[in-house]
Write an enzyme that holds these catalytic residues in place. Structure first.
Site, PDB file in Angstrom:
ATOM      1  N   GLU A 440       0.735  -1.203   0.047  1.00 53.68           N
ATOM      2  CA  GLU A 440       0.072  -0.058   0.039  1.00 53.68           C
ATOM      3  C   GLU A 440       0.871   1.334  -0.206  1.00 53.68           C
ATOM      4  OE1 GLU A 440      -2.676   0.750  -0.979  1.00 53.68           O
ATOM      5  OE2 GLU A 440      -2.953  -1.844  -1.138  1.00 53.68           O
TER       6      GLU A 440
HETATM    7  C1  LIG Z   1       2.620  -9.627   0.765  1.00 52.88           C
HETATM    8  C2  LIG Z   1       2.304  -8.820  -0.135  1.00 52.88           C
HETATM    9  C3  LIG Z   1       1.072  -8.357  -0.504  1.00 52.88           C
HETATM   10  C4  LIG Z   1       0.787  -7.575  -1.441  1.00 52.88           C
HETATM   11  N1  LIG Z   1      -0.371  -7.179  -1.843  1.00 52.88           N
HETATM   12  C5  LIG Z   1      -0.662  -6.592  -3.123  1.00 52.88           C
HETATM   13  C6  LIG Z   1      -1.982  -6.578  -3.608  1.00 52.88           C
HETATM   14  O1  LIG Z   1      -3.008  -7.073  -2.986  1.00 52.88           O
HETATM   15  N2  LIG Z   1      -2.189  -5.767  -4.849  1.00 52.88           N
HETATM   16  C7  LIG Z   1      -1.112  -5.286  -5.356  1.00 52.88           C
HETATM   17  O2  LIG Z   1      -1.193  -4.534  -6.442  1.00 52.88           O
HETATM   18  N3  LIG Z   1       0.323  -5.256  -4.819  1.00 52.88           N
HETATM   19  C8  LIG Z   1       0.345  -5.812  -3.776  1.00 52.88           C
HETATM   20  N4  LIG Z   1       1.747  -5.901  -2.995  1.00 52.88           N
HETATM   21  C9  LIG Z   1       2.660  -5.062  -3.812  1.00 52.88           C
HETATM   22  C10 LIG Z   1       3.081  -4.040  -3.000  1.00 52.88           C
HETATM   23  O3  LIG Z   1       2.276  -2.943  -2.754  1.00 52.88           O
HETATM   24  C11 LIG Z   1       4.497  -3.379  -3.514  1.00 52.88           C
HETATM   25  O4  LIG Z   1       5.324  -4.432  -3.067  1.00 52.88           O
HETATM   26  C12 LIG Z   1       4.873  -2.224  -2.794  1.00 52.88           C
HETATM   27  O5  LIG Z   1       3.994  -1.075  -3.364  1.00 52.88           O
HETATM   28  C13 LIG Z   1       6.365  -1.620  -3.330  1.00 52.88           C
HETATM   29  O6  LIG Z   1       6.554  -1.927  -4.588  1.00 52.88           O
HETATM   30  P1  LIG Z   1       7.928  -2.804  -5.179  1.00 52.88           P
HETATM   31  O7  LIG Z   1       8.000  -4.006  -4.177  1.00 52.88           O
HETATM   32  O8  LIG Z   1       7.833  -3.013  -6.465  1.00 52.88           O
HETATM   33  O9  LIG Z   1       9.337  -1.923  -4.451  1.00 52.88           O
HETATM   34  P2  LIG Z   1       9.955  -0.707  -5.438  1.00 52.88           P
HETATM   35  O10 LIG Z   1       8.910   0.064  -5.947  1.00 52.88           O
HETATM   36  O11 LIG Z   1      11.052  -1.503  -6.377  1.00 52.88           O
HETATM   37  O12 LIG Z   1      10.505   0.074  -4.282  1.00 52.88           O
HETATM   38  C14 LIG Z   1      11.880  -0.441  -3.783  1.00 52.88           C
HETATM   39  C15 LIG Z   1      12.423   0.646  -2.651  1.00 52.88           C
HETATM   40  O13 LIG Z   1      12.620   1.805  -3.158  1.00 52.88           O
HETATM   41  C16 LIG Z   1      11.831   2.966  -2.573  1.00 52.88           C
HETATM   42  N5  LIG Z   1      11.380   3.848  -3.778  1.00 52.88           N
HETATM   43  C17 LIG Z   1      10.938   3.779  -4.830  1.00 52.88           C
HETATM   44  N6  LIG Z   1      10.659   4.701  -5.447  1.00 52.88           N
HETATM   45  C18 LIG Z   1      11.043   5.812  -4.922  1.00 52.88           C
HETATM   46  C19 LIG Z   1      11.045   7.204  -4.634  1.00 52.88           C
HETATM   47  N7  LIG Z   1      10.552   7.565  -5.590  1.00 52.88           N
HETATM   48  N8  LIG Z   1      11.414   7.962  -3.485  1.00 52.88           N
HETATM   49  C20 LIG Z   1      11.973   7.055  -2.368  1.00 52.88           C
HETATM   50  N9  LIG Z   1      11.863   5.830  -2.572  1.00 52.88           N
HETATM   51  C21 LIG Z   1      11.439   5.043  -3.222  1.00 52.88           C
HETATM   52  C22 LIG Z   1      10.614   2.196  -1.806  1.00 52.88           C
HETATM   53  O14 LIG Z   1      10.193   2.901  -0.830  1.00 52.88           O
HETATM   54  C23 LIG Z   1      11.422   0.730  -1.365  1.00 52.88           C
HETATM   55  O15 LIG Z   1      12.014   0.929  -0.298  1.00 52.88           O
HETATM   56  C24 LIG Z   1       1.856  -6.736  -2.162  1.00 52.88           C
HETATM   57  C25 LIG Z   1       3.226  -6.848  -1.876  1.00 52.88           C
HETATM   58  C26 LIG Z   1       3.479  -8.067  -0.902  1.00 52.88           C
HETATM   59  C27 LIG Z   1       4.866  -8.197  -0.572  1.00 52.88           C
END
Ligand SMILES: Cc1cc2nc3c(=O)[nH]c(=O)nc-3n(C[C@H](O)[C@H](O)[C@H](O)COP(=O)(O)OP(=O)(O)OC[C@H]3O[C@@H](n4cnc5c(N)ncnc54)[C@H](O)[C@@H]3O)c2cc1C
Length: 601
Positions: A440
Site C-alpha cells: 500500500e
Molecule cells: C505480501 C504482499 C502483498 C501484497 N499485496 C498486493 C496486492 O494485493 N495488490 C497489489 O497490487 N500489490 C500488492 N503488493 C505489492 C506492494 O504494494 C508493493 O510491493 C509495494 O508497493 C512496493 O513496490 P515494489 O515491491 O515494487 O518496490 P519498489 O517500488 O521497487 O521500491 C523499492 C524501494 O525503493 C523505494 N522507492 C521507490 N521509489 C522511490 C522514490 N521515488 N522515492 C523514494 N523511495 C523510493 C521504496 O520505498 C522501496 O523502499 C503486495 C506485496 C506483498 C509483499
C-alpha cells in the site's frame, strides 16, 4: 498460548467518550439505526466472532500457510469455515448500501468490527478486507449494471474481491505498467499481462473472485495518465447474474514469505481475460485511489492490530514471569523473584505498546468517522473531511505501521528469549506486522505523498486545516492548570509543524531533492504530533471523568499516566526528527554511487 480479547472498554472510551460517535451519528444522514444499543450488540457479536473463531486460527494460518497445486489455492484449516460463518452472520454487508443488500450502517461502525477481526487474525481479515475495497470502488465508479452484477454478490460475501496493481517490473511506479486491455466487439476488453503479489488473488473461501485490475488501452498515453481500470471476474457471469464459465485468469504460483502465511499472495496471469471498463478511460489510477485510500486506512489498522496484540500478550507475560528483584527491594517477597512488570525497563516497553495501541485506536477511528462524513456529510462537511483525510491518510498508514512494528518488537522483547520461540506467538506477530510498512505504498512513498503532494503542493492548506483544529483545542484548554504540561507541548509542536514546513518549502525551491531528503522524518514528526493531539484529548476526557467521580478510577488514571508517558518519553523524539529533516539533502546525496561499498581489500 497467545490470546486475544476484544478491548471493548477501550473502544467505548475512544468512540463514545472522546470522539462522541453518537453525536456524529445523530448528524449523519442514514445513520439513524446506529443507536447505542445496536452498536453495542454489533460490537459484542463481533468480539465473540474475533475471539472464538478467528483468534484460534491465527497460529494455524501461520503454521500451515496456503497451499498451491496446479492453479488451485487451499487456505489453512478452518479459514473457509470461518468465512462461511462470517457470511452467515451478515458481516460483509454491514456498511454497504441497502439497495445492494447491505445494512447501510456507517463505515466507522464497520471499522470497529474490522479492528477486532484484524487483531484476532490479520491474515484471515485480509480476504474480506480486500473485498471491502473492491466494493467501495464499484460503488463509487461502477455503472448501474456493474453494481447489479458484482456488488450484490460482494456485499453478500458470496464472492470476494482483489486489487491488481503490481507487476514484476513496477510496484511503486505504476506509470510503467504493461498489462494490456484490447477492446472487443461486444464492448468488453481482453486483458493480458502478469500481476504479482496479489493478496487473496486465488483461494477456496468463496465461489467467485472479482479482480479490480489496472491495464492500458491500445492508444493510451505513456505514464500514469494512460492507465484504465477494469473488473475481471475469475468466472464469467451469465445474464441471470450467476457464475458461468471460467475466465482466462489464473493463479500461476503463490509466494513463500516472511509472514501473513494464511493469506495467499498470488502471481496472477491474465491471458486475454474478459474484462469490463470501470470509470472513464485513462482515469483508472484516479478511480483506483478509492480502493487505495480504503486499503491505506486498512493497513494503518494493521499497525494498531499488531500493537494491541503485542500489548495484551506482553502484559500478561510480564505479570507472570518472575525474574530478579525490583531495584528498590522485593515487591513480591512471598515469591522466588518479582514479576518482571516491576522493572522500569519492562514498563517502558509495555507503556510504549500501550501508548501506540490506544493512541492509534483514537487516530484510526477518528479517521473512519471522517470517511463517514466524506460520503454522507453536508457539502462543507464533505470538503472538510476530504481535506483532513487527504492529510491524515499517509500519516496514519505510515506512522501507525512503523509504530505498530516497534510495538510488536517491544512485545517480543518483554518475553526475553521466549519471544524468539514460536509457541508464544510473539515472533509471528513481528513477522506478520513487517509487511504493513511495505505494501500500500512504503513508508518512503507515503512520506513523499504527505510532504510533496498533500502539504507543499497545496501551499500548506491541508496542513492548516488540521493545525487550526489543534490550535483551537489548545486555546480552549490553555488556561487550565490541570492540562498545562500537555497543552504547552502540543501547542509548541503544532506551530513548529508549520515552521519546519516553511523551511523545507524554501529549501525545496532551490533544490527539489530537499523534499525527498526530509520526507520520512517529516512524516514521523507529523505522526507524533497527531498522536499527541489524541493523547491530549484522551487525557482531558479521563481527568474530567475522574473529577466527576467514577468507579473506574484505575482505567481513567491509567489513561492519564499513559498520556504523561507519551508526552515525556516518546514525544521528545520529534526533536531528533526536526534536526534530521532540516539537516539538508547534501549528507544523503554527496556520496558517489560507486563509493557505497569497497569489498576488495
Ligand atoms: C505480501 C504482499 C502483498 C501484497 N499485496 C498486493 C496486492 O494485493 N495488490 C497489489 O497490487 N500489490 C500488492 N503488493 C505489492 C506492494 O504494494 C508493493 O510491493 C509495494 O508497493 C512496493 O513496490 P515494489 O515491491 O515494487 O518496490 P519498489 O517500488 O521497487 O521500491 C523499492 C524501494 O525503493 C523505494 N522507492 C521507490 N521509489 C522511490 C522514490 N521515488 N522515492 C523514494 N523511495 C523510493 C521504496 O520505498 C522501496 O523502499 C503486495 C506485496 C506483498 C509483499
Amino acid at each position: 498460548m497467545p490470546e486475544y480479547k476484544a478491548p471493548l472498554r477501550d473502544i467505548k472510551f475512544v468512540t463514545e467518550e472522546v470522539l462522541d460517535i453518537y453525536g456524529h451519528y445523530a448528524k449523519l444522514p442514514g445513520a439513524e439505526e446506529a443507536t447505542p444499543d445496536m452498536v453495542s450488540a454489533i460490537l459484542e457479536e463481533g468480539a465473540k466472532f474475533a475471539e472464538r473463531v478467528l483468534s484460534p486460527l491465527n497460529r494455524v494460518g501461520d503454521q500451515q500457510g496456503c497451499q498451491f497445486n496446479e492453479g488451485v489455492v487451499t487456505t489453512p484449516e478452518g479459514f473457509k469455515e470461518a468465512y462461511q460463518q462470517y457470511v452467515e452472520g451478515g458481516w460483509p454487508s454491514l456498511s454497504h448500501p441497502e439497495e445492494m443488500g447491505g445494512q447501510g450502517l456507517p463505515d466507522s461502525l464497520g471499522m470497529l468490527v474490522t479492528e477486532m477481526i484484524s487483531t484476532a487474525n490479520w491474515s484471515w481479515g485480509m480476504y474480506p478486507g480486500l473485498s471491502h475495497g473492491a466494493m467501495n470502488t464499484i460503488e463509487q465508479h461502477g455503472t448501474d449494471e456493474q453494481k447489479q452484477t458484482y456488488l450484490s454478490k460482494l456485499v453478500s460475501g458470496e464472492w470476494t474481491g482483489t486489487m491488481c496493481l503490481t507487476e514484476p517490473h513496477c510496484g511503486t511506479d505504476l506509470g510503467m505498467l504493461k498489462t494490456k486491455a484490447e477492446p472487443q466487439e461486444d464492448g468488453s476488453y481482453a486483458i493480458s499481462g502478469t500481476k504479482i503479489f496479489i493478496s487473496a488473488g486465488e483461494h477456496d473461501m468463496a465461489d467467485n473472485i472479482v479482480h479490480i485490475v489496472l491495464a492500458r488501452l491500445p492508444d493510451a498515453p505513456a505514464g500514469t495518465k494512460g492507465i484504465s481500470l477494469f473488473i475481471v471476474p475469475k468466472f464469467n457471469v451469465d445474464d441471470a447474474g450467476e457464475k458461468a464459465d471460467r475466465n482466462q485468469v489464473a493463479c500461476g504460483s503463490i509466494e513463500h514469505k516472511m509472514g501473513i502465511h494464511g493469506n495467499a499472495t498470488c502471481v496472477m496471469n491474465f491471458d486475454g481475460a474478459k474484462g469490463f471498463l470501470i470509470g472513464p478511460p485513462n482515469r483508472g489510477l484516479n478511480c483506483m485511489f478509492t480502493f487505495m485510500n480504503a486499503a491505506r486506512l486498512g493497513t494503518a489498522m494493521q499497525g494498531l492490530a499488531h500493537s494491541e496484540w503485542a500489548l495484551q500478550n506482553s502484559v500478561a507475560y510480564a505479570k507472570d514471569r518472575l525474574q530478579m528483584r525490583a531495584l528498590s527491594g522485593a515487591k513480591a517477597p512471598e515469591k522466588a523473584a518479582d514479576p518482571i512488570i516491576v522493572h522500569p525497563d519492562v514498563r517502558r516497553m509495555l507503556l510504549t505498546q500501550k501508548a501506540f495501541a490506544e493512541g492509534g485506536r483514537a487516530m484510526i477511528h477518528y479517521c473512519s468517522m471522517l470517511v463517514d462524513s466524506t460520503k454522507h456529510g453536508s457539502k462543507e462537511e464533505k470538503e472538510e473531511a476530504e481535506e483532513l483525510m487527504s492529510l491524515l491518510t499517509p500519516i496514519a498508514k505510515a506512522f501507525l505501521t512503523e509504530t505498530g512494528f516497534e510495538a510488536a518488537n517491544q512485545g517480543l522483547q518483554v518475553f526475553g528469549g521466549h519471544g524468539f520461540i514460536a509457541e508464544w506467538g510473539m515472533e509471528q506477530n513481528v513477522r506478520d506486522c513487517r509487511i504493513a510498512m511495505l505494501y500500500e505504498g512504503t513508508t518512503g512513498i507515503q512520506a513523499l505523498d504527505l510532504l510533496g503532494r498533500k502539504v507543499l503542493m497545496t501551499q500548506g492548506a491541508t496542513l492548516r486545516r488540521f493545525t487550526k483544529m489543534v490550535h483551537k483545542f489548545c486555546k480552549e484548554h490553555k488556561g487550565d492548570k490541570r492540562f498545562k504540561s500537555y497543552i504547552t507541548a502540543l501547542d509548541k509542536l503544532n506551530s513548529e509543524w508549520g515552521d519546519v514546513t516553511m523551511k523545507i518549502g524554501m529549501k525545496a525551491m532551490r533544490n527539489k531533492e530537499e523534499v525527498g531528503a526530509a520526507s520520512v522524518d517529516y512524516l514521523m514528526f507529523s505522526g507524533y504530533v497527531v498522536l499527541a493531539y489524541f493523547w491530549a484529548r484522551m487525557a482531558v476526557t479521563a481527568k474530567t471523568k475522574l473529577e466527576e467521580g467514577t468507579d473506574e478510577v484505575g482505567f481513567y488514571t491509567a489513561k492519564l499516566q499513559t498520556a504523561t508517558f507519551y508526552y515525556e518519553r516518546i514525544l521528545p523524539r520529534t526533536k531528533a526528527h526536526v534536526e534530521a529533516m532540516l539537516s539538508g539533502a547534501d549528507n544523503l546525496l554527496a556520496m558517489e554511487e560507486d563509493n557505497f561499498l569497497f569489498l576488495n581489500a
